[in-house]
Design an enzyme around this catalytic site. Structure first.
Site, PDB file in Angstrom:
ATOM      1  N   GLU A  92       0.809  -1.247   0.000  1.00  0.00           N
ATOM      2  CA  GLU A  92       0.000   0.000   0.000  1.00  0.00           C
ATOM      3  C   GLU A  92       0.831   1.280   0.000  1.00  0.00           C
ATOM      4  OE1 GLU A  92      -2.785  -0.379   3.256  1.00  0.00           O
ATOM      5  OE2 GLU A  92      -3.340  -2.410   2.677  1.00  0.00           O
TER       6      GLU A  92
ATOM      7  N   GLU B 294      -5.981 -10.879  -0.836  1.00  0.00           N
ATOM      8  CA  GLU B 294      -6.797 -10.647   0.367  1.00  0.00           C
ATOM      9  C   GLU B 294      -8.291 -10.609   0.017  1.00  0.00           C
ATOM     10  OE1 GLU B 294      -5.422  -7.187   2.442  1.00  0.00           O
ATOM     11  OE2 GLU B 294      -3.329  -7.619   2.052  1.00  0.00           O
TER      12      GLU B 294
HETATM   13  O1  G3I Z   1      -2.424  -7.900  18.885  1.00  0.00           O
HETATM   14  C1  G3I Z   1      -3.444  -7.171  19.552  1.00  0.00           C
HETATM   15  C2  G3I Z   1      -3.931  -7.933  20.793  1.00  0.00           C
HETATM   16  O2  G3I Z   1      -2.851  -8.023  21.733  1.00  0.00           O
HETATM   17  C3  G3I Z   1      -5.112  -7.224  21.428  1.00  0.00           C
HETATM   18  O3  G3I Z   1      -5.596  -7.980  22.524  1.00  0.00           O
HETATM   19  C4  G3I Z   1      -6.195  -7.090  20.346  1.00  0.00           C
HETATM   20  C5  G3I Z   1      -7.448  -6.426  20.872  1.00  0.00           C
HETATM   21  O4  G3I Z   1      -7.205  -5.039  20.992  1.00  0.00           O
HETATM   22  O5  G3I Z   1      -5.681  -6.287  19.247  1.00  0.00           O
HETATM   23  C6  G3I Z   1      -4.619  -6.990  18.595  1.00  0.00           C
HETATM   24  O6  G3I Z   1      -4.149  -6.218  17.489  1.00  0.00           O
HETATM   25  C7  G3I Z   1      -5.110  -6.113  16.426  1.00  0.00           C
HETATM   26  C8  G3I Z   1      -4.610  -6.966  15.249  1.00  0.00           C
HETATM   27  O7  G3I Z   1      -5.452  -6.792  14.077  1.00  0.00           O
HETATM   28  C9  G3I Z   1      -4.653  -8.463  15.628  1.00  0.00           C
HETATM   29  O8  G3I Z   1      -5.993  -8.848  15.799  1.00  0.00           O
HETATM   30  C10 G3I Z   1      -5.122  -4.652  15.992  1.00  0.00           C
HETATM   31  O9  G3I Z   1      -5.738  -3.917  17.033  1.00  0.00           O
HETATM   32  C11 G3I Z   1      -5.953  -4.520  14.722  1.00  0.00           C
HETATM   33  O10 G3I Z   1      -5.863  -3.187  14.220  1.00  0.00           O
HETATM   34  C12 G3I Z   1      -5.386  -5.434  13.629  1.00  0.00           C
HETATM   35  O11 G3I Z   1      -6.238  -5.326  12.475  1.00  0.00           O
HETATM   36  C13 G3I Z   1      -5.649  -5.894  11.281  1.00  0.00           C
HETATM   37  C14 G3I Z   1      -5.468  -4.768  10.251  1.00  0.00           C
HETATM   38  O12 G3I Z   1      -4.908  -5.302   9.058  1.00  0.00           O
HETATM   39  C15 G3I Z   1      -4.545  -3.709  10.813  1.00  0.00           C
HETATM   40  O13 G3I Z   1      -4.305  -2.758   9.780  1.00  0.00           O
HETATM   41  C16 G3I Z   1      -6.610  -6.924  10.691  1.00  0.00           C
HETATM   42  O14 G3I Z   1      -6.691  -8.042  11.571  1.00  0.00           O
HETATM   43  C17 G3I Z   1      -6.087  -7.403   9.336  1.00  0.00           C
HETATM   44  O15 G3I Z   1      -7.077  -8.220   8.704  1.00  0.00           O
HETATM   45  C18 G3I Z   1      -5.823  -6.214   8.416  1.00  0.00           C
HETATM   46  O16 G3I Z   1      -5.250  -6.694   7.251  1.00  0.00           O
HETATM   47  C19 G3I Z   1      -4.912  -5.686   6.294  1.00  0.00           C
HETATM   48  C20 G3I Z   1      -3.742  -6.198   5.488  1.00  0.00           C
HETATM   49  O17 G3I Z   1      -2.672  -6.474   6.357  1.00  0.00           O
HETATM   50  C21 G3I Z   1      -3.356  -5.208   4.413  1.00  0.00           C
HETATM   51  N1  G3I Z   1      -4.504  -4.935   3.535  1.00  0.00           N
HETATM   52  C22 G3I Z   1      -5.676  -4.435   4.265  1.00  0.00           C
HETATM   53  C23 G3I Z   1      -6.100  -5.445   5.309  1.00  0.00           C
HETATM   54  C24 G3I Z   1      -7.352  -4.972   5.999  1.00  0.00           C
HETATM   55  O18 G3I Z   1      -7.113  -3.797   6.726  1.00  0.00           O
END
Ligand code: G3I
Length: 591
Positions: free
Chosen positions: A174, A282
């Protein structure tokens, strides 16, 4: 005594868990395998969480993953903030689970992602005094080199650790902005610290560390006309500059209502013309107000296109296994539902040449015979059967549950000869009567041809345009705006057995842009049938409709003439304007 009782309770619980999980396991392994189905086209994979605290772990979805996929991507555990949370401190524990699972199950692993402005610890961008380099008005060469060194050390540390088991990497994710005035995201800390050439530096380092790895650039909205051109020009510049890049990752976070197949196809051609491999990295297709059946049709069209381009598409990854674990929350974008059951979308891509319910019927059965308590006596897949071959008593059957588009026909004699009796789903099925008078039966999919297409029509208003309701062209419409009721009659030219009808209304038109619901869609209308064009019966009635596509199953009826009869052309009583793009009826010739 008490101890004995506790032990017996625990053993019962354990037995229950084993039975239920084995049932789940059995269910999983009864399904067709997507990785088997697509093995000659491309890898088919899924994103997984590997942490034990997430419901969406490798393990709770494990049975489905083993059966359906042959490629894994860590949804989060291989991003910079997971792998190197502090300078020089690498954490490979969580991805270790994923790698072991992949090796144990003969799967490949996509690496996501080495360099991204998201999920990257801010230590990457702090100078020796702790100030954010990317926020400085002027970045010195020393600061710039410091950030480059950290980026390269991260790439080296990660790629060296995983080696060839991670066969390809989203090296940069990105980096292209949504702002048409620029190519690169100007708000990226990488651009602000290093400059726009951080991408070339990253790819060159990745190739130096592991020349075997396939290196991808990965982005969202990568098929959108506003963005794909700028991605292509960035990639062209990299290729012309001799940067080692092997592929383009199209994320594919789409919805039932867009992007169009032609938009996706145009983009595939653009990236293929660069000589790059394409990975769909994705994929998820949000419902966006549509039905699961419309989502299934969307997945079917998309996978039909991917197969057409399997000479350049070498991997398709769903961004998750089941809707209980999608980052898109309640948009329910994946192939399996929150109970880990296959949705119509899963069945749709099992064989993209057939409707989802036909694929499901061939695997799970098209007809369930039920007794008068509603219990299942037996489930049969499409085919030809002799009554005496059944492993249940037909005389006990009091109801039939038949999958959409399928028909059960009993025959008086063996080998499907003699008088015939037709059935679709019904609660009034007299199994005893048929056990006495029939010897054989078939279960078949009624070929879903639109038998109204281009047949002769007669209308009570705007007769001059009535043929547009059956011309198969979703751009021309029959649009009376006089005084309802409006009707259009179609002569099918011979008697048919009908089992489904479809009306495509105002919302399906080019002006409305394919919206799922609208008050401008016909509200109250019905399907009428006739053997002679004079005596009419109501076959199915719709009231209070707002959907743009009305697609309904019919309890089997025979007719030579069908009539769409509209009493309320919109939900707005002041607006009498009816718009019908297509009126379709499905069935098979009665003979
Ligand atoms: O690791 C912490 C955990 O310790 C905590 O208990 C939990 C609850 O707050 O949060 C966890 O971190 C989260 C992480 O996912 C793991 O679940 C983050 O807050 C959360 O922001 C993160 O979201 C991910 C997102 O990328 C972040 O940008 C999504 O799961 C993931 O599906 C998404 O994937 C991205 C690709 O990498 C790139 N393309 C877009 C796609 C969707 O945004």
């Amino acid at each position: 005594m008490k101890k004995q009782r506790i032990i017996s309770i625990i053993s019962i619980l354990v037995a229950f868990v084993l039975i239920s999980s084995s049932t789940a396991l059995a269910d999983s392994y009864m399904l067709p395998s997507l990785s088997e189905i697509y093995k000659d086209h491309f890898h088919i994979g899924t994103a997984v969480s590997v942490a034990s605290w997430a419901p969406k772990t490798l393990f709770s979805h494990g049975d489905i993953i083993k059966r359906q996929f042959n490629s894994l991507t860590a949804e989060n555990a291989m991003k910079p903030d997971y792998l190197q949370p502090r300078p020089g401190v690498f954490n490979f524990r969580e991805p270790g689970n994923l790698i072991r699972f992949a090796e144990d199950n003969d799967m490949v692993v996509r690496g996501h992602t080495l360099v991204w402005h998201g999920q990257t610890p801010d230590w990457f961008f702090r100078d020796k005094s702790g100030n954010r380099i990317d926020e400085k008005a002027v970045v010195t060469e020393e600061d710039r080199q410091l950030v480059i060194d950290r980026m390269e050390a991260h790439i080296e540390g990660v790629m060296t650790h995983f080696g060839d088991i991670v066969y390809c990497w989203d090296v940069v994710n990105e980096a292209v902005t949504d702002d048409a005035a620029h190519i690169h995201r100007q708000d990226s800390p990488w651009v602000r610290s290093v400059g726009e050439d951080f991408i070339k530096i990253a790819f060159r380092k990745a190739h130096e560390v592991n020349p075997n790895a396939k290196l991808f650039y990965n982005d969202y909205n990568a098929v959108a006309p506003y963005k794909r051109g700028r991605i292509v020009s960035m990639l062209k510049d990299m290729i012309n500059d001799g940067v080692p890049i092997h592929g383009m990752g199209i994320q594919g976070h789409w919805s039932v209502n867009g992007p169009s197949i032609s938009e996706i196809e145009d983009a595939l051609k653009m990236y293929a013309d660069l000589g790059l491999e394409i990975h769909i990295t994705e994929l998820d297709v949000g419902l966006d107000g549509a039905t699961e059946e419309q989502q299934a049709e969307r997945y079917r069209e998309i996978f039909q296109l991917f197969k057409k381009y399997d000479h350049v598409i070498t991997s398709v990854t769903l961004w998750g296994v089941a809707d209980d674990a999608s980052w898109r929350g309640d948009e329910d974008p994946l192939l399996f539902n929150r109970n880990h059951e296959p949705k119509p979308a899963f069945w749709a891509i099992v064989d993209t040449d057939k409707p989802w319910y036909v694929n499901k019927a061939e695997c799970n059965g098209a007809v369930m015979f039920k007794n008068n308590a509603g219990e299942n006596l037996g489930t049969l897949v499409p085919g030809e059967y002799a009554l005496d071959s059944l492993d249940f008593k037909l005389e006990e059957a009091a109801g039939l549950e038949v999958i959409k588009g399928h028909l059960v026909t009993f025959y008086e004699l063996e080998d499907l000869q003699g008088d015939a009796w037709h059935f679709i789903s019904t609660d009034e099925f007299n199994g005893a009567d048929l056990a006495n008078k029939a010897k054989s039966f078939t279960i078949q999919y009624v070929d879903a041809a639109n038998i109204a297409l281009n047949k002769s029509v007669e209308a009570n208003v705007r007769q001059d345009r009535a043929h547009r309701a059956v011309d198969g062209d979703n751009v021309s419409s029959w649009s009376p705006s006089d005084e309802p009721p409006y009707w259009v009659t179609v002569d099918l030219e011979e008697p048919y057995l009908l089992n489904r009808w479809v009306v495509k209304l105002q919302g399906t038109g080019p002006l409305a842009g394919g919206i799922a619901e609208s008050p401008l869609n016909a509200a109250d209308f019905k399907l009428m049938i006739s053997e002679d064009g004079v005596n009419w019966l109501d076959a199915d009635t719709v009231e209070g409709n707002t959907a743009s596509v009305c697609d309904r199953d019919l309890n089997l009826v025979t007719a030579r003439y069908v009539r769409l009869y509209v009493t309320r052309p919109t939900s707005l009583d002041i607006n009498k304007n009816l718009v019908v793009y297509e009126f379709e009826v499905y069935g098979m010739p009665l003979e």
